[in-house]
Design a protein around this motif. Sequence first.
Motif, PDB file in Angstrom:
ATOM      1  N   GLY A  88       0.820  -1.210   0.000  1.00 23.33           N
ATOM      2  CA  GLY A  88       0.000   0.000   0.000  1.00 23.33           C
ATOM      3  C   GLY A  88       0.855   1.261   0.000  1.00 23.33           C
ATOM      4  N   PHE A  89       1.953   1.246   0.782  1.00 18.42           N
ATOM      5  CA  PHE A  89       2.854   2.398   0.835  1.00 18.42           C
ATOM      6  C   PHE A  89       3.516   2.629  -0.524  1.00 18.42           C
ATOM      7  N   LEU A  90       3.998   1.533  -1.152  1.00 15.96           N
ATOM      8  CA  LEU A  90       4.679   1.658  -2.443  1.00 15.96           C
ATOM      9  C   LEU A  90       3.735   2.161  -3.530  1.00 15.96           C
ATOM     10  N   ASN A  91       2.469   1.814  -3.426  1.00 13.22           N
ATOM     11  CA  ASN A  91       1.478   2.270  -4.413  1.00 13.22           C
ATOM     12  C   ASN A  91       1.244   3.770  -4.341  1.00 13.22           C
ATOM     13  N   THR A  92       1.641   4.406  -3.224  1.00 13.90           N
ATOM     14  CA  THR A  92       1.441   5.857  -3.096  1.00 13.90           C
ATOM     15  C   THR A  92       2.570   6.654  -3.740  1.00 13.90           C
TER      16      THR A  92
END
Length: 630
Positions: free
Chosen positions: A625-629
């Motif tokens: 989820g963090f990398l998708n931001t």
Amino acid sequence: MTPKLVYVTILILFSHVQMASQLNFNIDSLLVVYQSQKIDTNKIITNNKIINYYMYREPELAKKYAFEQLALSNKVQFSGGQSMANYQLGILYNNVNMVDSARYRYTESLKFAKIYNNFIFVSQAYHGLALLEFELGKLDKADEINNKNLAYNERNKDSVGIAYSLDFKGRINENRGHYTIALENVLKSLRMLPRLSTPINKDVRIADAKTHLAAIEFNIGNLDKAIAYNKEALEIYNNQDDTYYQAVALADLGKANKVLKNYKEAEANFKLSIEKAKQANVPSTHATALGELGDLYFIQEKPYESLKLLKESIKIATKIGSERRVATSKLKVSEVLNSLGQDKSALSNITDVMTYANNNGSLSILRDAYLNRSALYNKLGDFPGAFEDYKEFKKLNDSIFNKERSQKLEELKIIYETEKKESEIALQEEEINTLNEKARADKLKKGLYAGGMASALAFLALAVFGFRQRIKKNRIAREKQEEIYRQEIEHKKKELTSQTLHLVQKNTFIQELKENLENLKSSPDKFKTEFRRIVMLLKKENASDKDWEVFKTYFADVHNDFDQKLKTLYSDISEKEIRLAAFLRMNLTTKEIAATLNVLPDSILKSKYRLKKKLNLDKETDLTGFLNTL
């Protein structure tokens, strides 16, 4: 349906659905009541409670009472009882893998349910038929029946039926490898269940949904989430004294703990699952738990204990006709025998596995069988045989990997088409509302002309102005939506191009390598010395730097210089960590990343943990989820 039949239906339903919760009552008292009742619908209802009590305690007794229920229902011409009796028999036959008998009983249940004109009975008969096809591995047929059931439930506004159909749709998509869609369907079902106002035991159904969520999370590598969901489900099953599903949940819990190397917990889970499966007389789960525990003992270097359990698993699976379980256990047996130096027996087991896999198109089992036999041939000094088997393993592994990538692309396509359809429906509804508003304005205009009211004309002008503004707003919204679709399509084309180029280069490399190896066959001595070097080269090929640089270029175009953003934020991040982050950014699962880099899933899990630590993320923050931001 008459008020009396509605009342009878509710009583039967309330009796029947408690089966999942293993009713707690005095069975002896109920049997006394049953014997004293005259032959009517009340006696049939009492009979149904008795069937539910014995269903997973003493299946043969349950079957006896189910046939008795059918005879009573035939005698009084009660189609509701005829539907229920056949449905109960369908469950009993399905539990022991008597497929033809189960299909006949579910079909009969559906026929009588339609005569009785009760949508709940119709829905559960459809569900039984869909479940039967699902367990046979016929996913398309199961989906077809379940879709029919879902549409039927939606027409009847049956929230309970809709929730169950959505949950089952999730299970079907999970087995197709469409994990995102599966997760969405099961979560929709789970959100509906607590709000339902029904006599059906909602807790058990919620537990079932959580079990399915756990399976999806397990498949995509989210093991902690899988364990959490399984524990929540298990707590409900324990409270309901539901022995059958306790066994299933415990086996699933053991699998997740085994992958995480929580061996002590895994062993306890499997042992308790075996105990519960025996109590509930569920041979399929019994065989599964035995096989998993046998595998666990082999990992812990207890070959003799492992062999004993695996053979017991094979014996039970053979008895119930579960060929796939037999094959997977025999594959593990071959590994154990190989470790004990019993090469001839190991080879015999692998041959049996290959026969099954070839006959049933089980590519993953056939792939693993080739790898096992390659290792065995290598040990025996048959290097040409070892190499040929390793080539077959690589070919099948690539085929499965490509299939999984195709499944992922197909899933993206389904999600895109679904979102597009939903958006079109929303726009149509907006246009209908606008037309209705225009009709109201026209009606008002006519009234104003008839009355000749100047002030109202001014109001009309405002209404027309508002209408035109709304039309303009809708047009702009539609154009924006179309632009979003165009960008999504371009994005997916770039992503597909990236993957295709990667695979083409990889396959070209392998083809060249194969041609070189063919030339080595003429010199056995040279072949023997070069074999290990070639195998290592093949292993490294999947993650070659050349392929990675090409892939990274395309990836940067699609994801806006993702690697540069990472380097800017975290200057000490390594190239390998960027590579892992890129794969996670593409939403590849742990299993898929492991296959791409040709390493074990455990290695990827450790790398993910180290990457999360380097990015200074807390425990609650999801890495993907963090990398998708970014």
